[in-house]
Scaffold this active site. Structure first.
Site, PDB file in Angstrom:
ATOM      1  CG  ASP A  11      51.320  36.441  44.487  1.00 52.60           C
ATOM      2  OD1 ASP A  11      50.888  37.308  45.296  1.00 52.60           O
ATOM      3  OD2 ASP A  11      52.061  35.557  44.797  1.00 52.60           O
ATOM      4  CB  SER A  12      54.618  39.203  45.707  1.00 50.52           C
ATOM      5  OG  SER A  12      54.186  38.336  46.350  1.00 50.52           O
ATOM      6  CB  CYS A  74      49.412  39.956  45.856  1.00 47.70           C
ATOM      7  SG  CYS A  74      50.579  40.797  46.871  1.00 47.70           S
ATOM      8  CD  GLU A 153      57.511  32.702  47.872  1.00 49.23           C
ATOM      9  OE1 GLU A 153      58.660  32.884  47.221  1.00 49.23           O
ATOM     10  OE2 GLU A 153      56.546  33.206  47.070  1.00 49.23           O
ATOM     11  CB  CYS A 185      48.860  35.812  52.603  1.00 53.14           C
ATOM     12  SG  CYS A 185      50.254  35.751  51.746  1.00 53.14           S
ATOM     13  CG  HIS A 187      52.632  32.553  49.838  1.00 50.53           C
ATOM     14  ND1 HIS A 187      52.393  34.012  48.994  1.00 50.53           N
ATOM     15  CD2 HIS A 187      53.562  32.122  49.403  1.00 50.53           C
ATOM     16  CE1 HIS A 187      53.394  34.187  48.407  1.00 50.53           C
ATOM     17  NE2 HIS A 187      54.250  33.134  48.302  1.00 50.53           N
TER      18      HIS A 187
END
Length: 271
Positions: A11-12, A74, A153, A185, A187
Site C-alpha cells: 500500500d502507499s 491500495c 495517518e 480507500c 484507510h
C-alpha cells in the site's frame, strides 16, 4: 510454487494494514510480507505513470522476498496499475476494487451506490466501470475525500475535527438516496464508525478490505496455493517493511492489529 510461501501485500502507507488485518483473520495460516510506501504517500494525487512505476518497484521487491501471490492493498494502485502488473509479472495479483464492487452490487436494494475515495481512485472511474459491468442499471455517485488519509495517518481517527470533515464531505451524498456506500480507500475502514453515524442506518457500508481477503482465500484454494500448515507464532509469520518513518508505522500498526508487530525494517525500493 511453495504453498508455505508468504502473501505479498503493499500500500502507499498504513491504510493497507486494514487489508492485512482481514487476511490475518480470514486465512490465519498464511504468512504475510507487507510493504508500506510511506516515503511517497499519498498515491491519490499522483499520475497513473508514477503509480505504475512505484508498483513495479514494489512488486520486484516482494518477488525477491519469495511471495506466492500479491495483493495491491491500495485503491489508487489497483485502479491505475493492476492490469499492467498482471501482464508484466507471472504471479497471481489481485486488487481491492473488483471485490468491493461485487459486494456493493449484491448489497444494494435500490440500485443506488455511493463511492468515496482518493482523487486518484475517483478520477480513474474504475469503480464505476466495474459496477456498470456487473449491472448496467446501477446508479453510481462518487465523492473524493482527500483529507481522510492524512487525518487517519496523523492518528485523528476519533477526533471532533475528523467528524466535521466527514460531515462536510458526505453531506451531498446524503441527498442522493444511496443505500450502499463503498469505502473506496483502505484507510477509510478506520473511519467506519464516524462515516456510519453521518450516513445513518439506511446506508450499508462496504469494506473492500474484507471482501479482498475472501477473494484471496478463494484464489489460493483454486490454485492449490493455500497453506495447510498450522499457524505459527505471529512474530514468525509476518514481516513489515516501509520506505520511511518505521517507528511511526509501528505505532500505528500496533494500534489497529490484534498483536504487537515485529520490528519494521526501512528500505528503499527505487534504487
Amino acid at each position: 510454487m511453495n504453498i508455505e510461501a508468504p502473501i505479498g501485500v503493499f500500500d502507499s502507507g498504513v491504510g493497507g494494514l486494514t487489508v492485512a488485518r482481514e487476511i490475518m483473520q480470514q486465512i490465519p495460516n498464511e504468512r504475510i510480507v507487507y510493504f508500506g510506501d510511506t516515503a511517497r504517500v499519498p498515491y491519490g494525487s499522483k499520475s497513473k505513470e508514477t503509480i505504475i512505476k512505484y508498483s513495479k518497484q514494489i512488486i520486484r521487491f516482494l518477488q525477491n522476498e519469495g511471495v506466492k501471490a500479491i495483493v495491491i492493498a491500495c485503491n489508487t494502485a489497483s485502479a491505475f496499475a493492476l492490469e499492467e502488473m498482471r501482464r508484466e509479472f507471472d504471479i497471481p495479483i489481485i486488487g481491492v476494487i473488483n471485490s468491493g464492487a461485487r459486494a456493493a452490487s449484491y448489497t444494494t436494494k435500490n440500485g443506488k451506490v455511493g463511492i468515496i475515495g482518493t482523487e486518484g481512485t475517483i478520477n480513474s472511474g474504475m469503480y464505476n466501470e466495474v459496477l456498470k459491468g456487473i449491472n448496467p442499471k446501477l446508479e453510481v455517485v462518487t465523492k473524493a475525500c482527500p483529507l481522510f488519509v492524512p487525518l487517519v495517518e496523523e492518528g485523528f481517527v476519533d477526533d471532533p475535527i475528523t467528524t466535521e470533515v466527514v460531515k462536510r464531505y458526505l453531506e451531498e451524498l446524503k441527498d442522493k438516496d444511496i443505500d450502499t456506500l463503498i469505502l473506496g480507500c483502505t484507510h477509510y475502514p478506520l473511519l467506519r464508525e464516524t462515516i456510519a453515524k453521518v450516513m445513518g442506518p439506511g446506508v450499508q457500508l462496504v469494506n473492500p478490505a474484507y471482501e479482498t481477503a475472501l477473494e484471496l482465500k478463494n484464489l489460493l484454494l483454486n490454485k492449490n496455493l493455500a497453506n495447510k500448515k498450522e499457524t505459527e507464532e505471529r512474530s514468525k509469520m509476518y514481516k513489515f517493511y516501509v520506505s520511511d518513518a518505521a517507528k511511526k508505522f509501528e505505532r500505528f500498526a500496533d494500534s489497529i492489529l490484534p498483536f504487537e508487530i515485529p520490528k519494521t525494517k526501512q528500505i528503499s525500493v527505487d534504487e
